[in-house]
Write an enzyme that holds these catalytic residues in place. Sequence first.
Site, PDB file in Angstrom:
ATOM      1  N   PHE A   1      22.532 -34.934   0.541  1.00  0.00           N
ATOM      2  CA  PHE A   1      21.495 -35.011   1.569  1.00  0.00           C
ATOM      3  C   PHE A   1      20.467 -33.898   1.337  1.00  0.00           C
ATOM      4  O   PHE A   1      20.626 -33.070   0.436  1.00  0.00           O
ATOM      5  CB  PHE A   1      22.118 -34.885   2.974  1.00  0.00           C
ATOM      6  CG  PHE A   1      22.735 -33.534   3.261  1.00  0.00           C
ATOM      7  CD1 PHE A   1      24.002 -33.219   2.829  1.00  0.00           C
ATOM      8  CD2 PHE A   1      22.017 -32.552   3.954  1.00  0.00           C
ATOM      9  CE1 PHE A   1      24.560 -31.965   3.071  1.00  0.00           C
ATOM     10  CE2 PHE A   1      22.562 -31.299   4.219  1.00  0.00           C
ATOM     11  CZ  PHE A   1      23.840 -31.009   3.771  1.00  0.00           C
TER      12      PHE A   1
ATOM     13  N   ASN B   1      24.500 -33.524  11.806  1.00  0.00           N
ATOM     14  CA  ASN B   1      24.185 -33.915  10.427  1.00  0.00           C
ATOM     15  C   ASN B   1      25.452 -34.496   9.776  1.00  0.00           C
ATOM     16  O   ASN B   1      26.402 -33.784   9.467  1.00  0.00           O
ATOM     17  CB  ASN B   1      23.699 -32.657   9.679  1.00  0.00           C
ATOM     18  CG  ASN B   1      23.387 -32.914   8.221  1.00  0.00           C
ATOM     19  OD1 ASN B   1      23.925 -33.828   7.603  1.00  0.00           O
ATOM     20  ND2 ASN B   1      22.522 -32.094   7.665  1.00  0.00           N
TER      21      ASN B   1
ATOM     22  N   ASP C   1      24.677 -22.687   9.506  1.00  0.00           N
ATOM     23  CA  ASP C   1      23.227 -22.761   9.342  1.00  0.00           C
ATOM     24  C   ASP C   1      22.946 -22.491   7.881  1.00  0.00           C
ATOM     25  O   ASP C   1      23.485 -21.540   7.302  1.00  0.00           O
ATOM     26  CB  ASP C   1      22.485 -21.773  10.239  1.00  0.00           C
ATOM     27  CG  ASP C   1      21.034 -22.214  10.401  1.00  0.00           C
ATOM     28  OD1 ASP C   1      20.811 -23.328  10.892  1.00  0.00           O
ATOM     29  OD2 ASP C   1      20.116 -21.469  10.007  1.00  0.00           O
ATOM     30  N   SER C   2      22.161 -23.348   7.306  1.00  0.00           N
ATOM     31  CA  SER C   2      21.993 -23.237   5.870  1.00  0.00           C
ATOM     32  C   SER C   2      20.584 -23.622   5.474  1.00  0.00           C
ATOM     33  O   SER C   2      19.845 -24.189   6.277  1.00  0.00           O
ATOM     34  CB  SER C   2      22.998 -24.162   5.178  1.00  0.00           C
ATOM     35  OG  SER C   2      23.036 -25.405   5.851  1.00  0.00           O
TER      36      SER C   2
ATOM     37  N   HIS D   1      27.254 -23.539  -1.753  1.00  0.00           N
ATOM     38  CA  HIS D   1      27.149 -22.490  -0.738  1.00  0.00           C
ATOM     39  C   HIS D   1      28.115 -22.761   0.420  1.00  0.00           C
ATOM     40  O   HIS D   1      28.813 -21.877   0.887  1.00  0.00           O
ATOM     41  CB  HIS D   1      25.703 -22.421  -0.241  1.00  0.00           C
ATOM     42  CG  HIS D   1      25.124 -23.760   0.143  1.00  0.00           C
ATOM     43  ND1 HIS D   1      25.215 -24.870  -0.673  1.00  0.00           N
ATOM     44  CD2 HIS D   1      24.495 -24.185   1.268  1.00  0.00           C
ATOM     45  CE1 HIS D   1      24.643 -25.909  -0.070  1.00  0.00           C
ATOM     46  NE2 HIS D   1      24.208 -25.514   1.112  1.00  0.00           N
TER      47      HIS D   1
HETATM   48  P1  IMP Z   1      20.622 -26.738   9.470  1.00  0.00           P
HETATM   49  O1  IMP Z   1      21.583 -25.807   8.817  1.00  0.00           O
HETATM   50  O2  IMP Z   1      21.290 -27.886  10.132  1.00  0.00           O
HETATM   51  O3  IMP Z   1      19.624 -26.031  10.304  1.00  0.00           O
HETATM   52  O4  IMP Z   1      19.789 -27.462   8.347  1.00  0.00           O
HETATM   53  C1  IMP Z   1      19.500 -26.873   7.184  1.00  0.00           C
HETATM   54  C2  IMP Z   1      18.647 -27.775   6.329  1.00  0.00           C
HETATM   55  O5  IMP Z   1      18.735 -27.193   5.039  1.00  0.00           O
HETATM   56  C3  IMP Z   1      19.182 -29.199   6.195  1.00  0.00           C
HETATM   57  O6  IMP Z   1      18.547 -30.103   7.058  1.00  0.00           O
HETATM   58  C4  IMP Z   1      18.826 -29.511   4.762  1.00  0.00           C
HETATM   59  O7  IMP Z   1      17.494 -29.938   4.699  1.00  0.00           O
HETATM   60  C5  IMP Z   1      18.942 -28.169   4.090  1.00  0.00           C
HETATM   61  N1  IMP Z   1      20.292 -28.015   3.513  1.00  0.00           N
HETATM   62  C6  IMP Z   1      21.308 -27.223   3.951  1.00  0.00           C
HETATM   63  N2  IMP Z   1      22.397 -27.364   3.186  1.00  0.00           N
HETATM   64  C7  IMP Z   1      22.058 -28.273   2.254  1.00  0.00           C
HETATM   65  C8  IMP Z   1      22.784 -28.866   1.182  1.00  0.00           C
HETATM   66  O8  IMP Z   1      23.967 -28.611   0.941  1.00  0.00           O
HETATM   67  N3  IMP Z   1      22.101 -29.754   0.456  1.00  0.00           N
HETATM   68  C9  IMP Z   1      20.805 -30.076   0.680  1.00  0.00           C
HETATM   69  N4  IMP Z   1      20.096 -29.584   1.671  1.00  0.00           N
HETATM   70  C10 IMP Z   1      20.716 -28.677   2.452  1.00  0.00           C
END
Ligand code: IMP
Length: 208
Positions: A152, A9, A69-70, A180
């Site tokens: 994003f 990402n 992971d968020s 966060h």
């Molecule tokens: P992962 O942590 O790559 O599994 O993805 C977490 C998903 O949560 C991302 O694709 C976003 O859709 C969303 N996300 C996580 N952090 C953010 C942020 O800071 N802004 C907006 N969306 C977020």
Amino acid sequence: MKLLVASRNQGKIAEIRRLLDDTGWLVVGLPSLDSGLEIVEDGETFEQNARKKAYAAAEASKMWTLADDSGLEIDALGGEPGVHSARYCGPDAAQIFRNRRIQDCLVAVPEEQRTARFRCVMCLIDPAGKEKVFEGTCEGKIAYHARGSAGFGYDPIFIPEGYSRTFAELGLETKNRFSHRARAMRQVVDYLRTRVRADTKSRKRGHS
Ligand code: IMP
């Protein structure tokens, strides 16, 4: 020193790179590793996914590795999309569709009940395979309409506490002060500083 961020990402990699400005760490993302590594995020918690991503990338690279992971937890939706944030409405759904779906689900929800938070769990692994886990959250509310073009994911629909504009309107500079990810990263940076100092000292002692 080089730090691999176990993510494809670009928004996330850019945020982490910016947060490590002035620390001397060079941040690279999974695309620069060129290993074709694909990690399935099937954990039930942010921590499980962060550890899974970090271990897979650290084993492939043998570098200092950081995985995040968020996701967005919306109280009126019982904490959803939460750990499913990246796959909400299906793995191939466009983000604009995910944001719209949330707007539709919350259409009748009054402002005081539109509370939500971004949560971020980070797992850092050193080249010897030792792990540390960090967590950061950012409270806020879900906007009635998507607004702004920076950032994003869910940034256009998230209004952080104390503001009237969304993360996507506020921009990266402001977001990075208290998001966060910034809160978790601050702990990562403190840990990296302490570790590097301790490792340098012990190397010097070993040579004297
Ligand atoms: P992962 O942590 O790559 O599994 O993805 C977490 C998903 O949560 C991302 O694709 C976003 O859709 C969303 N996300 C996580 N952090 C953010 C942020 O800071 N802004 C907006 N969306 C977020």
